[in-house]
Design a protein around this motif. Sequence first.
Motif, short mmCIF file in Angstrom:
data_model
loop_
_atom_site.label_atom_id
_atom_site.label_comp_id
_atom_site.label_asym_id
_atom_site.label_seq_id
_atom_site.Cartn_x
_atom_site.Cartn_y
_atom_site.Cartn_z
N PHE A 81 -56.31 -48.81 -41.05
CA PHE A 81 -55.38 -47.53 -41.04
C PHE A 81 -54.19 -48.07 -41.83
N SER A 82 -53.67 -47.16 -42.64
CA SER A 82 -52.37 -47.56 -43.30
C SER A 82 -51.51 -46.40 -42.87
N TRP A 83 -50.11 -46.51 -43.36
CA TRP A 83 -49.22 -45.11 -43.05
C TRP A 83 -48.24 -45.13 -44.00
N SER A 84 -47.50 -44.14 -44.23
CA SER A 84 -46.57 -44.19 -45.07
C SER A 84 -45.58 -42.98 -44.60
N SER A 85 -44.13 -43.21 -44.78
CA SER A 85 -43.25 -42.12 -44.37
C SER A 85 -42.14 -41.63 -45.64
N GLU A 86 -41.91 -40.43 -45.26
CA GLU A 86 -40.84 -40.08 -46.01
C GLU A 86 -39.73 -39.16 -45.41
N ILE A 87 -38.68 -39.19 -45.96
CA ILE A 87 -37.42 -38.41 -45.49
C ILE A 87 -36.91 -37.58 -46.36
N GLU A 88 -36.73 -36.21 -46.12
CA GLU A 88 -35.89 -35.30 -46.97
C GLU A 88 -35.13 -34.42 -46.38
N LEU A 97 -25.77 -23.88 -38.94
CA LEU A 97 -24.72 -24.81 -38.56
C LEU A 97 -25.45 -26.27 -38.03
N ILE A 98 -26.64 -26.49 -38.20
CA ILE A 98 -27.31 -27.40 -37.89
C ILE A 98 -27.78 -28.05 -39.14
N ASN A 99 -27.74 -29.37 -39.41
CA ASN A 99 -28.15 -30.28 -40.37
C ASN A 99 -29.71 -30.82 -39.88
N LEU A 100 -30.52 -30.57 -40.63
CA LEU A 100 -32.08 -30.88 -40.46
C LEU A 100 -32.42 -31.98 -41.51
N MET A 101 -33.44 -32.91 -40.86
CA MET A 101 -34.17 -33.78 -41.99
C MET A 101 -35.62 -33.34 -41.77
N LYS A 102 -36.33 -33.58 -42.76
CA LYS A 102 -37.91 -33.35 -42.66
C LYS A 102 -38.35 -34.64 -42.65
N LEU A 103 -39.03 -35.09 -41.60
CA LEU A 103 -39.81 -36.19 -41.42
C LEU A 103 -41.24 -36.07 -41.65
N LYS A 104 -41.84 -36.83 -42.52
CA LYS A 104 -43.14 -36.71 -42.86
C LYS A 104 -43.93 -38.12 -42.56
#
Length: 133
Positions: A81-88, A97-104
């Motif tokens: 199995f392989s994986w990849s990750s992204e942040i945006e 008032l909250i800063n959010l990051m989307k993690l995939k």
Amino acid sequence: MFEKNICSRVNSQNGFTLIEVVVAMIIVSVSLVMVMQLFSSGLKSSRTTCDYTTAVIHARDKMEEFLLDPVSGSGEFEDGFSWSSEIEAYKEPEESLINLMKLKIIVMWPDGAQGQRSIELVSLKAVSEEEEL
């Protein structure tokens, strides 16, 4: 008189004709083929379920690592199995008032018939302004 009874017994023996035997063999053959196809599809379904379960476990493990140290990248597991990750940056309303990051996290694996399969896990993480991209 004795000879007549022997001859009539030989001619009137009960048994199966060749056509009856052939028809019975055809019915048994078709039944066996159908049963084998059921077993085959059951095994294929079991294998697919096992692959998806393994992929979800890998994705959850990577997501836990990713939540601690969010870094874009990719890699492979020992089992193929392989994986990849992204942040945006997550686009939220401006008054938030909250800063959010989307993690995939995307986990992929080879599948003989379909080519390649994958699953995707997405999460949000609250971050301070120093951690932001």
